[in-house]
Scaffold this motif. Structure first.
Motif, short mmCIF file in Angstrom:
data_model
loop_
_atom_site.label_atom_id
_atom_site.label_comp_id
_atom_site.label_asym_id
_atom_site.label_seq_id
_atom_site.Cartn_x
_atom_site.Cartn_y
_atom_site.Cartn_z
N MET A 98 4.00 2.83 8.00
CA MET A 98 5.29 2.52 8.61
C MET A 98 6.08 3.80 8.87
O MET A 98 6.72 3.94 9.93
N ILE A 99 6.04 4.73 7.94
CA ILE A 99 6.71 6.02 8.14
C ILE A 99 6.08 6.75 9.32
O ILE A 99 6.77 7.32 10.18
N HIS A 100 4.76 6.71 9.40
CA HIS A 100 4.04 7.38 10.49
C HIS A 100 4.43 6.80 11.85
O HIS A 100 4.64 7.54 12.82
N ASN B 235 0.24 10.63 -7.40
CA ASN B 235 -0.71 10.38 -6.31
C ASN B 235 -0.09 10.71 -4.94
O ASN B 235 -0.56 11.61 -4.25
N VAL B 236 0.96 9.97 -4.59
CA VAL B 236 1.60 10.21 -3.29
C VAL B 236 2.23 11.59 -3.25
O VAL B 236 2.16 12.30 -2.24
N SER C 79 0.84 -1.19 0.00
CA SER C 79 0.00 0.00 0.00
C SER C 79 0.88 1.24 0.00
O SER C 79 1.75 1.39 0.86
N LEU C 80 0.65 2.11 -0.98
CA LEU C 80 1.43 3.34 -1.12
C LEU C 80 0.52 4.53 -0.88
O LEU C 80 -0.57 4.61 -1.44
N GLY C 81 0.98 5.46 -0.07
CA GLY C 81 0.19 6.64 0.24
C GLY C 81 0.50 7.13 1.63
O GLY C 81 1.03 6.41 2.47
N VAL C 82 0.15 8.38 1.91
CA VAL C 82 0.38 8.98 3.22
C VAL C 82 -0.63 8.41 4.21
O VAL C 82 -1.78 8.16 3.87
#
Length: 748
Positions: A564-566, A523-524, A496-499
C-alpha cells in the motif's frame, strides 16, 4: 452462543439475521447443529495415531471425514433461549419442534443426548453419566422454565448483555475532565474560555497511563500454585480507560490510549489527536452499556498547542455546549465527575505499588526546557513560519535519494551534514549513516549518536520525515498498534508486514505488542528504518477505515501494508510533497482516497493504473471466488504458474463461501506480479463466462496460466473488452479448449 445467549456480542440486528441464516443453512441437520463446515471435526471415539504429536490437538487420522460428522442437539437449546430473550415466539415453536424428537426418556423424564453420529440408524452417543450431558440437561430444564415464564430473561442476564432498563436507553452522558500540565498553561487556556485543572487541584485522584493499569491487571486472578496468569498484557481500550478505578483504597483514572505515552511522533499532530478524540466519543456512545457514566481525562499539554491549534480549540469549545454532534457531553471538575459516575471498579491486587511514580502528569517529556510554554501569539507566528517552510519542500528530495547521497559522502562531509542547522531529515539520515559506520555509541561533541537523535526526536516539530526516521532508529512503537491489528483480524482479513517486493511476514491472528515490536523493528526495520515507523501509521489508519468504511476493503483478503505504501508513492505526482514528508492526518486522507479510487474503475484512472493499483493491493471482484469455483467444478483441471497450483481437488470438503477456499485462490494469485495478477483475474472472468454460456466446452487439463497470458499478447493499457477478446482468440488459436464456438463470450 456468541451471537445469542449467553454472550450477545453482536448488536447489529441485520448482521444477527444474516449470521443465523448462514448457520442454519450450513450447519443445521436432522439431529442438531454441526460444529464446523465440511466435517472438519469427527467423532470422539475414532482412533488416533498415538505417535503423532498433532494428536494432542484432536486431529483425526486415517478416517473419512464425511462419515464422522456429529450433530449436537444442545445448540438448539441455546437458540430457543435466544428467541425467548428476543421475544420471537414463532421461532421458539419452530426450534422446539426440532428439539422434541431428539429427546429420550430416562426414568420418565426427558433427557437430551450429548450428540448424534451419522450411521444408517443414528443412535445417541453418551448419556447422563457424561458430565457434559449433565450440564446440557440443566440447560434443558432452564429452557423450559424460561418458556413457561417461571424464570424471567433479566434474571439470567445479570451483566445486562442483552436486557437494558429504561434508564439505560439512549446515549450515555460522556463526562470529560480537562487536565493542564501546569498552572501557567491553565491560565493560558482560560484566556480562550477553556477551563481545566492542574495536578495540584486533583491531588486526591491519581491519573495513570493505561499501560500501568495493564501491568496491574496482569496479576489480577493469577495464581502461581495453579499455574494461572492474569489478564494478558494487551493495551486497554476505550471502555476500560473510561471507568473509575478504586485500587487499594485510592481513586485512579486512566488517560485514553492515544494519550498514554506521548513518545510516538504521531501525538505531535494535533489534527490526529482531535480525530482520535472524536472516534473515542463515537465508540463510547455506541458500545457503553453500563448504568454508570463513562468518564475520562483529556490531557492538555504545550506539545499539542505549540502550533496554531484551531482544530483542538474548536473541538474543546464545542464540548461546552453540552453536545458534540448528537453525543451528550459534560465537562467539569474531575472530583465532581467521579461522584456523578456513581460506580467504581475495585481492585485489591497492588502490592508495593508506588502510586506517585505512576502519575502521567509527571512525565519527563513534559518538563524538558525545550518544551516550555509560549503565548498563543508566538504559537501562531511559529505555525505561519512552519507553513511557509513546508511550501518550500524540495519534492525531489525523497528518502531514498537522501539515503543514497549520505551513503556516498566522505567522512568529514557526512559529519558536517549531521551537525548543520536547522535540523532536517538530511541531518537525521546522516546521523543514522554515521551510526551504521561507527556504531550507535559514536560520539559527536561529547554526545552519542543515539542521544543526539533522541534529543531531536523530542524537540522537532513539523519535520515528519525526520521524525519518522528517528522513530525507526530508536525503535519507537505506538501504543494502539495491537488493537489496530485485532481490528484487521476481526474483519476476516490477514495482515502482511514488510517492504514491497521483499520478505513479508503474514499476521493471521491477534498479537502481543512485544511481538509486533519485534516484527516491525527486527524484520521490517532491517529492510527500511522509514518503513518501521511508517507502517505503524498505516496500521492505525487502516483500522480506523475498517471500522468506519469497511466497504473500501471489499475484495481485499490480505492487507499488505508495504504494498500500500508502494502504491501511494507511485501515484503521487512529482508536483506533490513526497509521501514520507506528509503530516499524519494528510497521510490518512491519501490512504482513504487511494482505496476509494481503486474500488471502482474511474475514467480519471487509466487501465494501466487500475490494474497496477488493484493488483498491488490484492483486490478481487465480489463474485471472484464463485467464478473460480465454477471453473474447478466443471471439470478436472490444474492451473499452474511455476511451482504454484490451483486444482479441482481444492474444492473437496469445502464450500465456496469458506475463507479456506478464498485463501487458496489468494496464494495462487500471489505468484504473479501486480499487473499480471489482474490479468489472471480477468482471465478467470472470461473462462467462467465461457463455461456458463457453453457448458459443452472443456479446457485443457493442465492450464499454464503465465504461458497463456504471454501468448495472448495483452497490453496493460488495453480495456477489459479488448483483453477479453485476445483471451478468447488465444483459447482458440493455441487449442486451450476442445471446442471453439466461444466467440460470443467477450466480457463487457
Amino acid at each position: 452462543m456468541t451471537k445469542g445467549f449467553p454472550a450477545f456480542v453482536v448488536e447489529d440486528p441485520i448482521l444477527c439475521e444474516v449470521i443465523e441464516e448462514n448457520v442454519e443453512r450450513e450447519l443445521l441437520g436432522s439431529y442438531g447443529y454441526k460444529r464446523f463446515i465440511g466435517a472438519r471435526v469427527g467423532r470422539s471415539d475414532l482412533s488416533f495415531d498415538s505417535q503423532d504429536p498433532e494428536c494432542q490437538s484432536q486431529r483425526i487420522v486415517n478416517t473419512s471425514l464425511s462419515e464422522s460428522e456429529l450433530e449436537w442437539p444442545f445448540i438448539v437449546l441455546f437458540q430457543i433461549m435466544t428467541c425467548v430473550f428476543e421475544g420471537r415466539v414463532h421461532d421458539i415453536h419452530r426450534y422446539r419442534a426440532i428439539l422434541n424428537p431428539l429427546l429420550f426418556k430416562t426414568d420418565g423424564f426427558p433427557t437430551i443426548p450429548l450428540h448424534y453420529c451419522h450411521k444408517e440408524d443414528p443412535v445417541s452417543q453418551g448419556g447422563l453419566k457424561n458430565h457434559r450431558t449433565t450440564v446440557f440437561q440443566a440447560f434443558l430444564i432452564l429452557t423450559e422454565l424460561l418458556e413457561k415464564q417461571l424464570v424471567l430473561p433479566h434474571e439470567l442476564d445479570y451483566r445486562k448483555q442483552k436486557m437494558q432498563t429504561d434508564s439505560d436507553v439512549g446515549s450515555p452522558i460522556i463526562q470529560i475532565a480537562l487536565l493542564s500540565e501546569s498552572t501557567a498553561f491553565q491560565a493560558l487556556l482560560s484566556t480562550y474560555g477553556i477551563t481545566s485543572q492542574t495536578p495540584n487541584q486533583i491531588e486526591s485522584v491519581y491519573v495513570w497511563p493505561s499501560s500501568k493499569l495493564v501491568d496491574l491487571l496482569y496479576y489480577h486472578g493469577s495464581d502461581e500454585r495453579l499455574g494461572l496468569t492474569g489478564r494478558p498484557k494487551r493495551p486497554l481500550g476505550s471502555l476500560c480507560t473510561s471507568r473509575v478505578w478504586k485500587i487499594d483504597g485510592k481513586t485512579v483514572m486512566c488517560v485514553p490510549l492515544y494519550q498514554d505515552k506521548q513518545d510516538f511522533y504521531i501525538s505531535k499532530d494535533e489534527t490526529f489527536i482531535a480525530k482520535s478524540i472524536k472516534l473515542h466519543l463515537k465508540f463510547l456512545r455506541t458500545h457503553w452499556s453500563d448504568s454508570s457514566r463513562p468518564t475520562f481525562c483529556l490531557l492538555l499539554t504545550s506539545v499539542l498547542f505549540k502550533k496554531n491549534s484551531r482544530t483542538l480549540f474548536k473541538l474543546l469549545n464545542s464540548f461546552k455546549t453540552g453536545f458534540f454532534k448528537d453525543i451528550p457531553i459534560k465537562l467539569g471538575r474531575l472530583q465532581e465527575l467521579i461522584t456523578a459516575a456513581s460506580k467504581m471498579e475495585i481492585l485489591n491486587v497492588a502490592p508495593n505499588m508506588d502510586f506517585h511514580d505512576n502519575r502521567i502528569l509527571a512525565s519527563p517529556v513534559l518538563s524538558r526546557k525545550t518544551l516550555s510554554i509560549k503565548s498563543l501569539t508566538e504559537c501562531e507566528a511559529d505555525s505561519t513560519n512552519t507553513k511557509g517552510e513546508s511550501e518550500e519542500i524540495e519534492v525531489d528530495k525523497r528518502y531514498s535519494k537522501m539515503l543514497a547521497e549520505c551513503q556516498a559522502l566522505e567522512e568529514h562531509d557526512l559529519l558536517a551534514l549531521a551537525t548543520t542547522e536547522p535540523v532536517t531529515a538530511s541531518n537525521i539520515i546522516a546521523l543514522i549513516e554515521l551510526s551504521i559506520r561507527h556504531g550507535r555509541e559514536y560520539r559527536i561533541d561529547g554526545d552519542t549518536v543515539t542521544e543526539i537523535i533522541e534529543y531531536h526526536y523530542k524537540t522537532l516539530e513539523g519535520e515528519w520525515l525526520a521524525l519518522r526516521c528517528c522513530a525507526g532508529f530508536l525503535g519507537k512503537t505506538v501504543d494502539s498498534l495491537a488493537p489496530s491489528v485485532s481490528v484487521v483480524i476481526v474483519s476476516g482479513r490477514s495482515l502482511s508486514l514488510g517492504v514491497h517486493d521483499q520478505t513479508e511476514i503474514l499476521v493471521e491472528g491477534p498479537m502481543h505488542p512485544r511481538l509486533l515490536h519485534e516484527i516491525l523493528h527486527n524484520n521490517v526495520g532491517k529492510q527500511s528504518l522509514l518503513h518501521a515507523s511508517l507502517q505503524q501509521e498505516f496500521l492505525i489508519y487502516i483500522a480506523e477505515l475498517l471500522v468506519d468504511h469497511p466497504e473500501l476493503f471489499k475484495g481485499i483478503l490480505i492487507i499488505r501494508v508495504g504494498s500500500m505504501i508502494h502504491v501511494l508513492q507511485s501515484v503521487i505526482s512529482q508536483e506533490e510533497a513526497p509521501l514520507e514528508t506528509l503530516p499524519p492526518h494528510l497521510l490518512s486522507k491519501k490512504i482513504r482516497h487511494l482505496l476509494t479510487c481503486s474500488k471502482d474503475f474511474s475514467k480519471d484512472v487509466s487501465w494501466q493504473e487500475h490494474r497496477l493499483i488493484n493488483g498491488t493491493l490484492g483486490r478481487v471482484p465480489d463474485d471472484f471466488s464463485s467464478r473460480v469455483w465454477l471453473i474447478l467444478q466443471h471439470q478436472n483441471i490444474r492451473f499452474s504458474c511455476h511451482n504454484c497450483y490451483l486444482v479441482s481437488g481444492d474444492i473437496l470438503n469445502t464450500k465456496v463461501s469458506e475463507p479456506y477456499f478464498a485463501m487458496k485462490i489468494e496464494r495462487f494469485l500471489n505468484c504473479f506480479s501486480p499487473h499480471r495478477r489482474h490479468f489472471v483475474i480477468e482471465l478467470f472472468h472470461v473462462l467462467s463466462a465461457t463455461l456458463v454460456r457453453n457448458p459443452e466446452v472443456n479446457l485443457v487439463e493442465d492450464f499454464p496460466v503465465l504461458e497463456f497470458i504471454n501468448r495472448s499478447e495483452v497490453n496493460i493499457n488495453e480495456s477489459l473488452e479488448a483483453v477479453s477478446k485476445k483471451f478468447i482468440d488465444c483459447l482458440i488459436k493455441f487449442e486451450f479448449v476442445k471446442l471453439a464456438n466461444i466467440e460470443n463470450c467477450i466480457v463487457s
